[in-house]
Design an enzyme around this catalytic site. Structure first.
Site, PDB file in Angstrom:
ATOM      1  CE  LYS A  33      -0.321  -0.301   5.028  1.00  0.00           C
ATOM      2  NZ  LYS A  33      -1.057  -0.978   6.094  1.00  0.00           N
ATOM      3  NE  ARG A 132      -6.716   0.175  11.445  1.00  0.00           N
ATOM      4  CZ  ARG A 132      -5.503  -0.026  10.944  1.00  0.00           C
ATOM      5  NH1 ARG A 132      -4.559   0.891  11.101  1.00  0.00           N
ATOM      6  NH2 ARG A 132      -5.212  -1.133  10.307  1.00  0.00           N
ATOM      7  CE1 TYR A 248      13.063  31.406   6.931  1.00  0.00           C
ATOM      8  CE2 TYR A 248      13.190  29.039   6.579  1.00  0.00           C
ATOM      9  CZ  TYR A 248      13.056  30.321   6.077  1.00  0.00           C
ATOM     10  OH  TYR A 248      12.921  30.504   4.731  1.00  0.00           O
ATOM     11  CG  MET A 296      10.071  23.378   1.505  1.00  0.00           C
ATOM     12  SD  MET A 296       9.041  24.409   0.460  1.00  0.00           S
ATOM     13  CE  MET A 296       7.973  25.192   1.642  1.00  0.00           C
TER      14      MET A 296
HETATM   15  C1  PLP Z   1      -0.384  -2.047   6.748  1.00  0.00           C
HETATM   16  C2  PLP Z   1      -1.013  -3.336   7.103  1.00  0.00           C
HETATM   17  C3  PLP Z   1      -0.239  -4.504   7.213  1.00  0.00           C
HETATM   18  C4  PLP Z   1       1.265  -4.487   7.196  1.00  0.00           C
HETATM   19  O1  PLP Z   1       1.716  -4.085   8.469  1.00  0.00           O
HETATM   20  P1  PLP Z   1       3.283  -4.027   8.850  1.00  0.00           P
HETATM   21  O2  PLP Z   1       3.278  -3.664  10.284  1.00  0.00           O
HETATM   22  O3  PLP Z   1       3.878  -2.980   7.973  1.00  0.00           O
HETATM   23  O4  PLP Z   1       3.834  -5.383   8.565  1.00  0.00           O
HETATM   24  C5  PLP Z   1      -0.905  -5.701   7.413  1.00  0.00           C
HETATM   25  N1  PLP Z   1      -2.257  -5.747   7.528  1.00  0.00           N
HETATM   26  C6  PLP Z   1      -3.031  -4.638   7.454  1.00  0.00           C
HETATM   27  C7  PLP Z   1      -4.493  -4.762   7.607  1.00  0.00           C
HETATM   28  C8  PLP Z   1      -2.428  -3.406   7.261  1.00  0.00           C
HETATM   29  O5  PLP Z   1      -3.184  -2.305   7.210  1.00  0.00           O
END
Ligand code: PLP
Length: 348
Positions: A33, A132, A248, A296
């Site tokens: 992702k 969640r 800054y 930046m």
């Molecule tokens: C992002 C995610 C993972 C991977 O988690 P890591 O801690 O990066 O291994 C696995 N399952 C779900 C549902 C996630 O959102």
């Protein structure tokens, strides 16, 4: 090392193989992702597929659509759900595996199945303690009308803390549900979960951060190979007397005559502003503190104690053999995941 972002795709493949061996006979997916945690979806997916990975998880529809064009045969799961009729249609077109997170996802997926005159395959995300996403594990009956439920998944809240009591509680809830539907596939463990032991593996594990070299646990040596190194070039070096302010807000005042190097990198490149007056960089293994605020596109470091003359064009290590991803994350007050996904650098 040359200045720039260096991503070792071979190390990503090696990390996947290490995890895949560890969880056998369960299978090992790849969580890609958010542009594969910022490291580039295409190259990461190709490296994982070449290593033998056939199951991929993305968060968003567009990621799944892009990944399908790269990997025609892979199984691609969409984590963030079936959120509209249009999303459902695009998912079928791209042959994405739906993960239903609640009743609305089910309604869209079932309705599309009715229009297409077939039961569409899907997995169910069950909530075992994170609150969640997902259906309540204790009240769910996964044999849902109008869709073909092939698998069950859940997600751990504290997998990086092996001793956390929530791990066993979530495992018990998931196991109890799964035992009622043994014909379904099941997926539970992320990177940390893999290291909690075989009870956590079920049929398919879902590592993300460990593939990218992050430490899956919060203690002990990191079992994964490093993947990312990041070096910023020095633009200028200047000698300043004691009592001068830097950057800054004049938040740093030199306490001694100092040699300061200005780096060609700032928060727009992912060198987080929370590293102001806190972070360090390294020159050939010698640490040099960040002084003043990160701007930046520029950051000033104190190289007075580096035992050779730092020159413009030289590379300052931000992540590499001296400064781990975890150390930089800790200095910035965050986690490795955020450091990786915020790196915004042209590929070396
Ligand atoms: C992002 C995610 C993972 C991977 O988690 P890591 O801690 O990066 O291994 C696995 N399952 C779900 C549902 C996630 O959102």
């Amino acid at each position: 090392m040359q200045p720039g972002l260096h991503i070792d795709y071979e190390a990503i493949a090696a990390n996947w193989r290490l995890l895949a061996d560890r969880v056998k006979p369960a299978r090992c997916a790849g969580v890609v992702k958010d542009n594969a945690y910022g490291l580039g979806l295409r190259r990461v997916a190709e490296a994982l597929a070449a290593a033998g990975c056939n199951d991929f998880f993305v968060a968003h529809l567009h990621e799944g659509v892009q990944l399908r064009t790269l990997l025609p045969k892979a199984r691609i799961f969409l984590l963030n759900g079936v959120t509209s009729d249009k999303v459902a249609e695009d998912m079928v077109t791209a042959r994405l595996m739906a993960i239903l997170n609640h009743e609305d996802d089910l309604a869209y997926w079932r309705a599309l199945g009715q229009r297409l005159n077939r039961k569409l395959p899907c997995w169910l995300h069950v909530d075992t303690g994170m609150n969640r996403l997902g259906w309540n594990a204790q009240t769910l009956d996964p044999e849902l009308e109008g869709v073909e439920v092939q698998g069950l998944m859940s997600h751990l809240a504290c997998s990086d803390e092996a001793q956390h009591p929530l791990n066993e509680l979530q495992l018990a809830r998931f196991t109890q549900l799964r035992d009622r539907f043994p014909a379904m596939e099941a997926s539970f463990a992320n990177s940390g979960g893999i290291f909690l032991g075989p009870d956590y593996h079920f049929n398919l594990v879902r590592p993300g951060i460990a593939l990218y070299g992050g430490h899956p646990l919060n203690t002990g040596p990191n079992p994964m190979q490093p993947v990312v190194s990041l070096y910023a070039p020095v633009l200028q070096v200047r000698e300043v007397p004691a009592g001068q302010s830097v950057g800054y807000g004049a938040s740093f005042i030199t306490a001694r005559p100092s040699r300061l190097a200005t780096l060609d990198a700032g928060y727009a490149q992912g060198l987080l502003r929370t590293l102001s007056n806190k972070g360090v960089v390294a020159f050939n293994g010698v640490r040099a503190p960040i002084v003043g605020r990160v701007s930046m596109d520029l950051t000033v470091v104190d190289v007075t104690d580096v035992p050779y003359a730092v020159q413009p064009g030289q590379a300052a290590e931000l992540i590499g053999p001296t400064l781990t991803l975890e150390e930089q994350a800790q200095a910035a007050g965050t986690i490795s995941y955020e450091i990786l996904t915020r790196i915004n650098w042209p590929r070396a």
